[in-house]
Design a protein around this motif. Structure first.
Motif, PDB file in Angstrom:
ATOM      1  N   GLU A  59      -5.374   9.933  -0.707  1.00 38.74           N
ATOM      2  CA  GLU A  59      -6.147   9.431  -1.844  1.00 38.74           C
ATOM      3  C   GLU A  59      -7.088  10.518  -2.342  1.00 38.74           C
ATOM      4  O   GLU A  59      -7.666  11.263  -1.547  1.00 38.74           O
ATOM      5  CB  GLU A  59      -6.981   8.213  -1.422  1.00 38.74           C
ATOM      6  CG  GLU A  59      -6.193   6.949  -1.208  1.00 38.74           C
ATOM      7  CD  GLU A  59      -5.878   6.235  -2.522  1.00 38.74           C
ATOM      8  OE1 GLU A  59      -6.710   6.233  -3.452  1.00 38.74           O
ATOM      9  OE2 GLU A  59      -4.774   5.672  -2.597  1.00 38.74           O
ATOM     10  N   TYR A  79       0.750  11.792   1.380  1.00 43.38           N
ATOM     11  CA  TYR A  79      -0.148  11.415   0.289  1.00 43.38           C
ATOM     12  C   TYR A  79      -1.544  11.183   0.837  1.00 43.38           C
ATOM     13  O   TYR A  79      -1.709  10.517   1.869  1.00 43.38           O
ATOM     14  CB  TYR A  79       0.349  10.142  -0.406  1.00 43.38           C
ATOM     15  CG  TYR A  79      -0.615   9.649  -1.446  1.00 43.38           C
ATOM     16  CD1 TYR A  79      -0.689  10.259  -2.696  1.00 43.38           C
ATOM     17  CD2 TYR A  79      -1.486   8.603  -1.175  1.00 43.38           C
ATOM     18  CE1 TYR A  79      -1.598   9.821  -3.648  1.00 43.38           C
ATOM     19  CE2 TYR A  79      -2.391   8.165  -2.129  1.00 43.38           C
ATOM     20  CZ  TYR A  79      -2.441   8.776  -3.361  1.00 43.38           C
ATOM     21  OH  TYR A  79      -3.339   8.358  -4.301  1.00 43.38           O
ATOM     22  N   GLY A  86      -4.659   7.689   3.339  1.00 43.78           N
ATOM     23  CA  GLY A  86      -3.458   8.484   3.156  1.00 43.78           C
ATOM     24  C   GLY A  86      -2.311   7.983   3.988  1.00 43.78           C
ATOM     25  O   GLY A  86      -2.469   7.073   4.817  1.00 43.78           O
ATOM     26  N   GLN A  90       1.445   6.621  -6.921  1.00 43.75           N
ATOM     27  CA  GLN A  90       0.382   7.592  -7.197  1.00 43.75           C
ATOM     28  C   GLN A  90       0.891   9.019  -7.025  1.00 43.75           C
ATOM     29  O   GLN A  90       0.541   9.903  -7.799  1.00 43.75           O
ATOM     30  CB  GLN A  90      -0.818   7.347  -6.283  1.00 43.75           C
ATOM     31  CG  GLN A  90      -1.665   6.170  -6.696  1.00 43.75           C
ATOM     32  CD  GLN A  90      -2.321   6.401  -8.039  1.00 43.75           C
ATOM     33  OE1 GLN A  90      -1.888   5.855  -9.045  1.00 43.75           O
ATOM     34  NE2 GLN A  90      -3.334   7.224  -8.069  1.00 43.75           N
ATOM     35  N   ALA A 126       0.990   4.071  -2.967  1.00 43.84           N
ATOM     36  CA  ALA A 126       0.763   5.494  -2.703  1.00 43.84           C
ATOM     37  C   ALA A 126       1.899   6.335  -3.269  1.00 43.84           C
ATOM     38  O   ALA A 126       1.659   7.411  -3.838  1.00 43.84           O
ATOM     39  CB  ALA A 126       0.601   5.742  -1.202  1.00 43.84           C
ATOM     40  N   THR A 163       0.837  -1.206   0.000  1.00 44.21           N
ATOM     41  CA  THR A 163       0.000   0.000   0.000  1.00 44.21           C
ATOM     42  C   THR A 163       0.868   1.250   0.000  1.00 44.21           C
ATOM     43  O   THR A 163       0.579   2.222  -0.719  1.00 44.21           O
ATOM     44  CB  THR A 163      -0.930  -0.012   1.230  1.00 44.21           C
ATOM     45  OG1 THR A 163      -1.748  -1.186   1.165  1.00 44.21           O
ATOM     46  CG2 THR A 163      -1.806   1.221   1.282  1.00 44.21           C
TER      47      THR A 163
END
Length: 173
Positions: free
Chosen positions: A97, A95, A72, A30, A27, A23
């Motif tokens: 989402e 970060y 996040g 992303q 992130a 995950t």
């Protein structure tokens, strides 16, 4: 159907765990895409497992979840100011989402990191922001995290870094 938000769902912030490595990596990918540089992300899931959760962790993470869904993360590590004589914290990545943006998750992650730092005697927080990321710059400034006009980040990486580091070995010979 509406997306869960802190206003309608339960948000928690917890320390990252080794099982979060995929995950965390997703992130970061992303984040790279968001700033228009996905090709610059060279890290792997195993890098996060090894360097974040191994015998000598290089960083810590906080994970925000809303109703159990990843919302996040904040990846950070301790630093020290020789001028202040105090420890601090460096936020490497923040970060949130897309579907959770605008619900103060990033702010809450940063405040939690600052509180953890302060608990350990820390007196400051530092971070870098991509110069073209105007939204992030405005977000940080709104929180009181200002641009430092008297500092500039310098870096050396990749093959240039390895050559630089290896030159130390040659001088010792």
């Amino acid at each position: 159907m509406t997306n869960p938000t802190p206003a309608s769902g339960k948000m928690i912030i917890r320390p990252g765990r080794v099982e979060d490595a995929e995950t965390i990596h997703a992130a970061i990918l992303q984040l790279g895409t968001h700033i228009g540089a996905p090709e610059d992300v060279k890290s792997t899931v195993d890098d996060f497992r090894t360097y974040g959760f191994g015998a000598n962790p290089a960083f810590s993470t906080l994970i925000a979840e809303v109703d159990g869904a990843f919302a996040g993360l904040c990846l950070y590590f301790p630093i020290f100011s020789t001028w202040m004589g105090r420890p601090g914290v460096y936020v490497q990545d923040l970060y949130v989402e897309d579907r959770f943006r605008g619900h103060r998750i990033g702010e809450r992650l940063l405040r939690r990191v600052a509180a953890l730092c302060r608990k350990d005697g820390g007196a400051y927080l530092r971070l870098s922001v991509d110069t073209d990321n105007e939204g992030a710059i405005a977000f940080y400034e709104k929180l009181g995290i200002a641009w430092s006009s008297y500092e500039q980040t310098q870096k050396i990486l990749g093959e240039a870094f390895f050559a630089f580091a290896d030159a130390e070995d040659e001088e010792q010979s």
